[in-house]
Design a protein around this motif. Structure first.
Motif, short mmCIF file in Angstrom:
data_model
loop_
_atom_site.label_atom_id
_atom_site.label_comp_id
_atom_site.label_asym_id
_atom_site.label_seq_id
_atom_site.Cartn_x
_atom_site.Cartn_y
_atom_site.Cartn_z
N ARG A 27 -38.29 97.94 -74.55
CA ARG A 27 -37.68 98.90 -75.48
C ARG A 27 -36.31 98.41 -75.94
NH1 ARG A 27 -38.55 102.83 -72.60
NH2 ARG A 27 -40.43 103.64 -73.59
N SER A 28 -35.51 97.93 -75.01
CA SER A 28 -34.19 97.42 -75.36
C SER A 28 -34.28 96.21 -76.30
CB SER A 28 -33.42 97.03 -74.09
OG SER A 28 -33.22 98.16 -73.26
N ALA A 29 -35.26 95.34 -76.03
CA ALA A 29 -35.41 94.16 -76.88
C ALA A 29 -35.84 94.55 -78.28
CB ALA A 29 -36.44 93.22 -76.25
N LEU A 30 -36.73 95.55 -78.40
CA LEU A 30 -37.18 95.99 -79.72
C LEU A 30 -36.04 96.63 -80.51
CD1 LEU A 30 -40.69 97.45 -78.82
CD2 LEU A 30 -40.22 95.39 -80.14
N ILE A 31 -35.23 97.43 -79.82
CA ILE A 31 -34.09 98.04 -80.50
C ILE A 31 -33.11 96.97 -80.99
CG2 ILE A 31 -32.08 99.53 -80.15
CD1 ILE A 31 -33.81 101.16 -78.20
N LYS A 32 -32.92 95.94 -80.17
CA LYS A 32 -32.05 94.84 -80.58
C LYS A 32 -32.60 94.11 -81.80
CE LYS A 32 -29.69 90.75 -78.79
NZ LYS A 32 -29.49 89.86 -77.60
N GLU A 33 -33.96 93.98 -81.85
CA GLU A 33 -34.59 93.36 -83.01
C GLU A 33 -34.28 94.16 -84.28
OE1 GLU A 33 -36.80 90.51 -83.27
OE2 GLU A 33 -35.73 90.10 -81.40
N ARG A 34 -34.30 95.48 -84.18
CA ARG A 34 -33.99 96.32 -85.34
C ARG A 34 -32.53 96.19 -85.72
NH1 ARG A 34 -33.26 101.91 -85.54
NH2 ARG A 34 -31.86 101.50 -83.79
N GLU A 35 -31.64 96.20 -84.70
CA GLU A 35 -30.22 96.11 -84.99
C GLU A 35 -29.84 94.78 -85.65
OE1 GLU A 35 -28.54 96.80 -81.20
OE2 GLU A 35 -28.69 99.00 -81.32
N GLU A 36 -30.59 93.73 -85.32
CA GLU A 36 -30.33 92.42 -85.93
C GLU A 36 -31.15 92.22 -87.20
OE1 GLU A 36 -30.98 89.57 -82.85
OE2 GLU A 36 -29.21 90.19 -81.69
N GLU A 37 -31.82 93.33 -87.64
CA GLU A 37 -32.53 93.40 -88.92
C GLU A 37 -33.70 92.41 -89.02
OE1 GLU A 37 -29.78 93.07 -92.13
OE2 GLU A 37 -28.66 94.88 -91.57
N ASP A 69 -36.96 100.10 -89.41
CA ASP A 69 -37.10 101.30 -88.57
C ASP A 69 -38.56 101.73 -88.43
OD1 ASP A 69 -34.43 102.16 -87.76
OD2 ASP A 69 -34.04 102.23 -89.91
N GLU A 70 -39.34 101.62 -89.47
CA GLU A 70 -40.74 102.03 -89.39
C GLU A 70 -41.50 101.19 -88.37
OE1 GLU A 70 -44.63 102.71 -92.29
OE2 GLU A 70 -42.70 102.13 -93.13
N ALA A 71 -41.27 99.87 -88.40
CA ALA A 71 -41.92 99.00 -87.43
C ALA A 71 -41.46 99.32 -86.01
CB ALA A 71 -41.63 97.54 -87.75
N LEU A 72 -40.16 99.61 -85.86
CA LEU A 72 -39.64 99.96 -84.54
C LEU A 72 -40.30 101.23 -84.01
CD1 LEU A 72 -37.60 99.54 -82.25
CD2 LEU A 72 -35.98 100.93 -83.56
N ARG A 73 -40.43 102.24 -84.86
CA ARG A 73 -41.05 103.49 -84.41
C ARG A 73 -42.50 103.26 -83.97
NH1 ARG A 73 -37.80 105.91 -88.55
NH2 ARG A 73 -39.42 105.54 -90.09
N ASP A 74 -43.24 102.47 -84.72
CA ASP A 74 -44.63 102.19 -84.34
C ASP A 74 -44.70 101.47 -83.00
OD1 ASP A 74 -45.54 103.37 -86.64
OD2 ASP A 74 -45.71 101.50 -87.77
N LEU A 75 -43.83 100.49 -82.80
CA LEU A 75 -43.84 99.74 -81.55
C LEU A 75 -43.40 100.61 -80.36
CD1 LEU A 75 -42.32 96.40 -82.88
CD2 LEU A 75 -44.67 96.74 -82.09
N LEU A 76 -42.39 101.43 -80.58
CA LEU A 76 -41.92 102.30 -79.50
C LEU A 76 -42.95 103.36 -79.14
CD1 LEU A 76 -38.13 102.92 -80.32
CD2 LEU A 76 -39.14 101.34 -78.67
N HIS A 77 -43.75 103.79 -80.12
CA HIS A 77 -44.78 104.79 -79.85
C HIS A 77 -45.77 104.26 -78.82
CE1 HIS A 77 -47.40 108.18 -80.51
NE2 HIS A 77 -48.41 107.38 -80.79
#
Length: 530
Positions: A496-506, A510-518
């Protein structure tokens, strides 16, 4: 008025959250807070609108309770629940009616019976909410929950009949009985038909969001339909909820997860609002008592409250022991402590106040309805009195009488056995699929490794319940299943932390992040399931 209602709603939710955090009884805290706020000079009066309670608050609360109820348990205890939900409200109506008629000179007999019907039904949420927090035995919770689901239908039907006689509408015992029977039959038929229809529609949608939305509007529509067709809206909602709840196991996992989260949040919101609203009615109730003898009010309050409490105690004890004098009654009699706790869990709630406020000011001839202020005040006394008296003493009585769940170990053994059989069924299905794959073209190395991982995971899940059964974690140390769970949760947190970092580094949006976190959330929910 809208701003005041919103303020009450926000305050109720915040106080309920604090009560949950400090493990306090939120119904009692909210009622006491409402009373305290109502006593502050200059505070605006928050009026409880009967239609808001009966058409907005009551249907979703009944629906939520119905979804959580066990049809199997209700059917197993149908005789006892029937006597609590039908017999007791009617007996209470007549007993309170006679006492109130004798103690309040301004009340006619019909008005006194109206009061009896108003205060007859225990609240649909207060007893079960407190009972869950106290960990009462399952059968006691089944009885209290089943009673609260159905007694509103009995009491509100009796209320309509008595109120019709009070305001001058002609009625008779035969018409009253037919009205009651019609309300029951029509309400159940509407509920079952609508429940089946909702299940049919939701099953074919296969859209969790739309399915949950349908579930949210269903109780309001069913209640309104039941009332418009001269049936019991309460019974219609409860019947439909039982049908939908029974079929919920066939729904998709996403629908169940979403429904559970939505209804838990909505139930907390509505319950909190209802209990705080009860306490806030004090100024309005007191303002209507100008010129009425204080002695009469005190004597009537004590008499009516005592009647409500004593009738329930006597009825529950008679119901528990008299039938067992017959040789046909084979079930073991419950202990006196358990019977008394059921008898003592008779808190009244917001439905009673709503019914009292709905009593008109005048009769059909235009004359002032005699005794209405006393009727409303006595209802308020019974609601506040039972909520505070029973609510404050129940935890102490449960501890003193030793009424606690004694079936936890048995339930755990059954759950562990069921989980073991389910794991065996899963393993058998995996072997069947692998056998077909070998026959059709053989298994690749990747498929073999995947199958081995699945076998270990399935075995771990099947053994988990047995490893913890009846033993404290300090005694057995960390089991293999617990170690697997702990390590996998740490891995999920890292993912989860790695995926959030991926979003923060663009690198993802956000849509891809939400799907992955789900996906991670679903797995974590599985690992953290109760």
């Amino acid at each position: 008025m809208g701003a005041q209602t919103l303020a009450v709603l926000v305050g109720a939710v915040l106080m309920s959250a604090l009560a949950r955090h400090f493990k306090l009884s939120s119904p009692l805290l909210l009622v006491i807070a409402g009373l305290a706020v109502g006593l502050i000079p200059g505070m605006p009066t928050i009026t409880l609108e009967p239609d808001v309670v009966l058409f907005v608050l009551l249907p979703p609360l009944l629906w939520s309770a119905g979804l959580e109820s066990s049809y199997v348990d209700l059917r197993r205890n149908k005789r006892t629940i029937g006597m609590l939900a039908v017999g007791l409200p009617l007996v209470t109506t007549f007993a309170v009616g006679v006492v109130a008629y004798r103690l309040v000179p301004d009340l006619t007999l019909a008005a006194a019976l109206t009061l009896g019907a108003i205060v007859a039904p225990p609240d649909a949420v207060s007893a079960t909410a407190i009972g869950r927090r106290l960990g009462l035995p399952r059968r006691m919770m089944t009885l209290l929950g089943g009673e609260s689901l159905l007694n509103d239908a009995t009491a509100l039907t009796a209320y309509k009949v008595a109120l019709a006689a009070t305001i001058g509408a002609a009625t008779s015992w035969s018409s009253a009985a037919s009205t009651f029977a019609l309300a029951v039959v029509v309400g159940i038929i509407i509920g079952v038909v609508m429940g089946v229809l909702i299940v049919f529609v939701r099953t074919r949608l296969q859209d969790p969001l739309a399915e949950t939305a349908i579930g949210l509007v269903a109780p309001f529509l069913i209640y309104l339909l039941g009332e418009e067709l001269h049936g019991s809206g309460v019974l219609a909602v409860v019947s439909a909820a039982l049908v939908v709840g029974q079929r919920a196991t066939r729904a998709g996992y996403a629908t169940r997860l979403q429904d559970d989260a939505v209804w838990r949040a909505l139930q907390l919101l509505l319950e909190s609002f209802a209990f705080l609203l009860i306490g806030l009615q004090l100024p309005r109730v007191v303002s209507e008592l100008a010129g009425i003898s204080a002695t009469t009010l005190v004597v009537a309050s004590v008499g009516v409250l005592a009647t409500v409490i004593l009738v329930r105690i006597v009825w529950v004890f008679l119901l528990s022991y008299l039938p067992r004098l017959s040789r046909r009654e084979r079930e073991d009699a419950p202990g006196p402590a358990q019977v008394f706790i059921v008898a003592w869990a008779g808190m009244r709630g917001v439905v009673s106040l709503a019914a009292a406020f709905a009593v008109p000011l005048t009769t059909l001839t235009g004359d002032e309805l005699p005794g209405r202020p006393q009727l409303v005040f006595l209802t308020f006394v019974v609601v506040i009195g039972t909520l505070l008296l029973h609510g404050l003493t129940l935890p102490w009585l449960v501890r003193v009488l030793g009424v606690q769940r004694d079936d936890i170990h048995t339930d755990a053994v059954r759950a562990a056995a069921a989980q073991s059989r389910a794991a065996a069924a899963a393993a058998k299905r995996l072997d069947e699929l692998l056998a077909k794959q070998r026959e059709s073209g053989g298994l690749s190395e990747v498929q073999e490794r995947a199958a081995e991982v699945l076998r270990r995971w399935n075995t771990s899940r099947g053994d988990a319940a047995w490893e913890q059964l009846g033993r404290d974690p300090d005694e057995i140390g960390e089991s293999p299943a617990a170690a697997f769970r702990r390590l996998r949760l740490e891995m999920l947190a890292a993912e989860r932390s790695a995926l959030i970092k991926e979003r923060e580094e663009e690198r993802i949006d956000d849509e891809a992040l939400r799907d992955l976190l789900h996906g991670l959330d679903l797995e974590e929910a599985t690992l953290n399931r109760d």
